[in-house]
Design a protein around this motif. Structure first.
Motif, PDB file in Angstrom:
ATOM      1  N   VAL A  61       0.864  -1.172   0.000  1.00 62.18           N
ATOM      2  CA  VAL A  61       0.000   0.000   0.000  1.00 62.18           C
ATOM      3  C   VAL A  61       0.906   1.229   0.000  1.00 62.18           C
ATOM      4  O   VAL A  61       1.706   1.412   0.923  1.00 62.18           O
ATOM      5  CB  VAL A  61      -0.931   0.034   1.231  1.00 62.18           C
ATOM      6  N   VAL A  62       0.808   2.041  -1.037  1.00 59.56           N
ATOM      7  CA  VAL A  62       1.624   3.251  -1.173  1.00 59.56           C
ATOM      8  C   VAL A  62       0.777   4.449  -0.768  1.00 59.56           C
ATOM      9  O   VAL A  62      -0.265   4.708  -1.366  1.00 59.56           O
ATOM     10  CB  VAL A  62       2.128   3.419  -2.618  1.00 59.56           C
ATOM     11  N   ILE A  63       1.225   5.169   0.262  1.00 63.16           N
ATOM     12  CA  ILE A  63       0.484   6.338   0.748  1.00 63.16           C
ATOM     13  C   ILE A  63       1.269   7.596   0.379  1.00 63.16           C
ATOM     14  O   ILE A  63       2.418   7.765   0.791  1.00 63.16           O
ATOM     15  CB  ILE A  63       0.287   6.301   2.273  1.00 63.16           C
ATOM     16  N   ASN A  64       0.661   8.460  -0.405  1.00 58.86           N
ATOM     17  CA  ASN A  64       1.305   9.718  -0.805  1.00 58.86           C
ATOM     18  C   ASN A  64       0.396  10.866  -0.367  1.00 58.86           C
ATOM     19  O   ASN A  64      -0.281  11.498  -1.172  1.00 58.86           O
ATOM     20  CB  ASN A  64       1.537   9.737  -2.310  1.00 58.86           C
ATOM     21  N   LEU A  65       0.382  11.125   0.937  1.00 58.93           N
ATOM     22  CA  LEU A  65      -0.423  12.196   1.523  1.00 58.93           C
ATOM     23  C   LEU A  65       0.452  13.089   2.385  1.00 58.93           C
ATOM     24  O   LEU A  65       1.411  12.623   2.987  1.00 58.93           O
ATOM     25  CB  LEU A  65      -1.552  11.614   2.372  1.00 58.93           C
ATOM     26  N   ALA A  82       0.091  -6.570   3.986  1.00 62.23           N
ATOM     27  CA  ALA A  82       0.729  -5.651   3.041  1.00 62.23           C
ATOM     28  C   ALA A  82       1.886  -4.897   3.684  1.00 62.23           C
ATOM     29  O   ALA A  82       1.897  -4.643   4.899  1.00 62.23           O
ATOM     30  CB  ALA A  82      -0.298  -4.651   2.514  1.00 62.23           C
ATOM     31  N   HIS A  83       2.857  -4.523   2.853  1.00 67.92           N
ATOM     32  CA  HIS A  83       3.866  -3.565   3.294  1.00 67.92           C
ATOM     33  C   HIS A  83       3.263  -2.173   3.138  1.00 67.92           C
ATOM     34  O   HIS A  83       2.726  -1.832   2.080  1.00 67.92           O
ATOM     35  CB  HIS A  83       5.135  -3.681   2.455  1.00 67.92           C
ATOM     36  N   LEU A  84       3.337  -1.369   4.188  1.00 68.33           N
ATOM     37  CA  LEU A  84       2.792  -0.007   4.167  1.00 68.33           C
ATOM     38  C   LEU A  84       3.936   0.952   3.872  1.00 68.33           C
ATOM     39  O   LEU A  84       4.858   1.096   4.674  1.00 68.33           O
ATOM     40  CB  LEU A  84       2.130   0.323   5.507  1.00 68.33           C
ATOM     41  N   LEU A  85       3.863   1.600   2.721  1.00 68.57           N
ATOM     42  CA  LEU A  85       4.958   2.432   2.242  1.00 68.57           C
ATOM     43  C   LEU A  85       4.499   3.875   2.077  1.00 68.57           C
ATOM     44  O   LEU A  85       3.657   4.167   1.217  1.00 68.57           O
ATOM     45  CB  LEU A  85       5.465   1.883   0.901  1.00 68.57           C
ATOM     46  N   TRP A  86       5.036   4.767   2.913  1.00 67.03           N
ATOM     47  CA  TRP A  86       4.707   6.187   2.781  1.00 67.03           C
ATOM     48  C   TRP A  86       5.677   6.799   1.778  1.00 67.03           C
ATOM     49  O   TRP A  86       6.878   6.902   2.038  1.00 67.03           O
ATOM     50  CB  TRP A  86       4.797   6.907   4.128  1.00 67.03           C
ATOM     51  N   ALA A  87       5.173   7.202   0.609  1.00 63.62           N
ATOM     52  CA  ALA A  87       6.004   7.761  -0.453  1.00 63.62           C
ATOM     53  C   ALA A  87       5.598   9.211  -0.658  1.00 63.62           C
ATOM     54  O   ALA A  87       4.440   9.505  -0.965  1.00 63.62           O
ATOM     55  CB  ALA A  87       5.825   6.961  -1.739  1.00 63.62           C
ATOM     56  N   TYR A  88       6.551  10.125  -0.521  1.00 69.05           N
ATOM     57  CA  TYR A  88       6.216  11.556  -0.455  1.00 69.05           C
ATOM     58  C   TYR A  88       7.378  12.367  -0.990  1.00 69.05           C
ATOM     59  O   TYR A  88       8.544  11.998  -0.817  1.00 69.05           O
ATOM     60  CB  TYR A  88       5.920  11.917   0.999  1.00 69.05           C
ATOM     61  N   GLN A 124      11.346   8.637  -0.086  1.00 70.88           N
ATOM     62  CA  GLN A 124      11.290  10.005  -0.596  1.00 70.88           C
ATOM     63  C   GLN A 124      11.269   9.987  -2.115  1.00 70.88           C
ATOM     64  O   GLN A 124      12.220   9.546  -2.770  1.00 70.88           O
ATOM     65  CB  GLN A 124      12.487  10.824  -0.109  1.00 70.88           C
ATOM     66  N   LEU A 125      10.166  10.468  -2.678  1.00 72.25           N
ATOM     67  CA  LEU A 125      10.024  10.546  -4.126  1.00 72.25           C
ATOM     68  C   LEU A 125      10.832  11.719  -4.677  1.00 72.25           C
ATOM     69  O   LEU A 125      10.986  12.741  -4.004  1.00 72.25           O
ATOM     70  CB  LEU A 125       8.551  10.725  -4.498  1.00 72.25           C
ATOM     71  N   ALA A 157       9.511   9.489 -10.923  1.00 74.00           N
ATOM     72  CA  ALA A 157       9.042   8.968  -9.637  1.00 74.00           C
ATOM     73  C   ALA A 157       8.735   7.482  -9.739  1.00 74.00           C
ATOM     74  O   ALA A 157       9.078   6.696  -8.842  1.00 74.00           O
ATOM     75  CB  ALA A 157       7.804   9.739  -9.184  1.00 74.00           C
ATOM     76  N   ALA A 158       8.089   7.075 -10.836  1.00 73.02           N
ATOM     77  CA  ALA A 158       7.743   5.668 -11.013  1.00 73.02           C
ATOM     78  C   ALA A 158       8.988   4.798 -11.124  1.00 73.02           C
ATOM     79  O   ALA A 158       9.034   3.688 -10.579  1.00 73.02           O
ATOM     80  CB  ALA A 158       6.870   5.508 -12.245  1.00 73.02           C
TER      81      ALA A 158
END
Length: 374
Positions: A239-243, A301-307, A338-339, A361-362
């Motif tokens: 799960v990629v979180i970009n908030l 799931a792996h929880l991944l904060w991407a920002y 870090q994106l 970024a991708a």
């Protein structure tokens, strides 16, 4: 001269080998699409294939893109009503074609008439099984994840559906790079605690457990947008979180007033321009609580904060919140990435990341996720 073949109409609900992409309800007659990047995918023979599409709107029209054998061959604004849309025509009838139809725009909650449905296919070929993809990714975010500004000239400033492109977003590009199935939960201007203008009702975590709770109109309710989402039917590996981008903006905007209660909401700055510690603490707590919710809904799931595509002012707070969550929960399948930031050369429409920024970024995100999965 194109040879004519007899076309057979096939209701979508009766077809076995059609993959449904994106969160939706169990209803297939018709299939209602809600989120950016949702659509259908199939393999078929035949020389011609059409899709029966129904759409409606007040001011925010729907856009679709058509992909044949991994290449985008069309991107179009849909007309109101129920119409047949030709996906391909005149192709070698013996060859199997990989076909994808992708919803380019996010849910438009301000448009109470907003609607996109698929009813049937009409063609002269045979559907073939589509192999399941080995990786499943979920992307949660705001306008960046919705692909706002991913298409269009840099000088464009109109907030219209035309400048949203799921196909050019880092979410689809990352999934394609990994050969993954993916789903998107995103809303332009929304954040963790509030939207860019301090509206606390526009926080993604409040609606995550619904099919598409960000759509609140009566029509949307009847279509099942506010139903509880059945997480067991589709579990992501990552799960990629970009908030946080809009939470930062809220610190620099006037207070938002709830007209019903008269209450004001504001993420505050101190006189020296730094974050008010109480409001920063509220943001960090919201991050922790959202991670708890995500873990409850996605146990493996792996929880991944991407920002970071529009800067990193909230990154220290994100790191603190993630570290605190990991310490208190013992959960180790969590990380921060870090994106790469948008540059002057990669800016797109509406001062948002353009196609080149999303591609960069991708590339980096896909590399990191590939390491996580091995």
């Amino acid at each position: 001269m194109v040879q004519q073949h007899k076309l057979i109409t096939m209701p979508l609900a009766e077809l076995e080998h059609v993959i449904i992409n994106g969160r939706t309800t169990g209803e297939r007659s018709p299939l209602t699409l809600f989120w950016s990047g949702s659509g259908i995918e199939l393999h078929t023979t035949g020389s011609q294939l059409e899709l029966e599409v129904e759409t409606d709107y007040d001011h925010a029209e729907q856009w679709l893109s058509i992909w044949i054998n991994g290449v985008q061959v069309s991107r179009l604004m849909l007309q109101k009503g129920r119409n047949w849309l030709t996906l391909f025509r005149g192709m070698n009838p013996e060859k199997v074609k990989h076909v994808q139809v992708v919803k380019e725009v996010q849910p438009m909650g301000a448009d109470q008439l907003s609607l996109l449905q698929f009813h049937a296919l009409r063609g002269d070929g045979r559907l073939q099984p589509v192999a399941s993809k080995p990786v499943r990714l979920e992307f949660i975010g705001d306008s960046i994840t919705s692909g706002e500004g991913g298409i269009g000239a840099r000088e464009e400033e109109d907030w219209i559906p035309m400048w949203f492109s799921a196909s050019d977003s880092y979410a689809k590009l990352t999934a394609d790079a990994l050969g993954a199935d993916y789903r998107v939960i995103s809303q332009s201007g929304w954040g963790m605690l509030s939207s860019w203008d301090n509206n606390p009702n526009h926080a993604i975590p409040l609606y995550y457990e619904q099919v598409c709770g960000v759509l609140t109109g009566e029509r949307h309710k009847q279509l099942g947008a506010q139903q509880a989402y059945q997480f067991a039917t589709w579990q992501p590996h990552v799960v990629v979180i970009n908030l946080a981008t809009n939470d930062y903006s809220a610190f620099h905007q006037p207070a938002w007033k709830d007209e019903a209660s008269g209450q004001l909401y504001k993420q505050r700055l101190l006189p020296d321009g730094s974050f008010h510690p109480d409001d920063l603490a509220r943001f960090e707590l919201a991050v922790q609580q959202f991670l708890e919710k995500l873990r409850s809904c996605n146990p493996d799931a792996h929880l991944l904060w991407a920002y970071g595509m529009l800067g990193t002012p909230m990154l220290p707070a994100i790191y603190r919140a993630v570290d605190r969550y990991m310490q208190q929960s013992g959960d180790r399948k969590v990380s921060v990435f870090q994106l790469p930031s948008m540059t002057d050369a990669t800016t797109g429409a509406r001062s948002h990341p353009g196609k080149l920024a999303h591609a960069k970024a991708a590339e980096e995100l896909a590399g990191y996720i590939a390491e996580l999965l091995h």
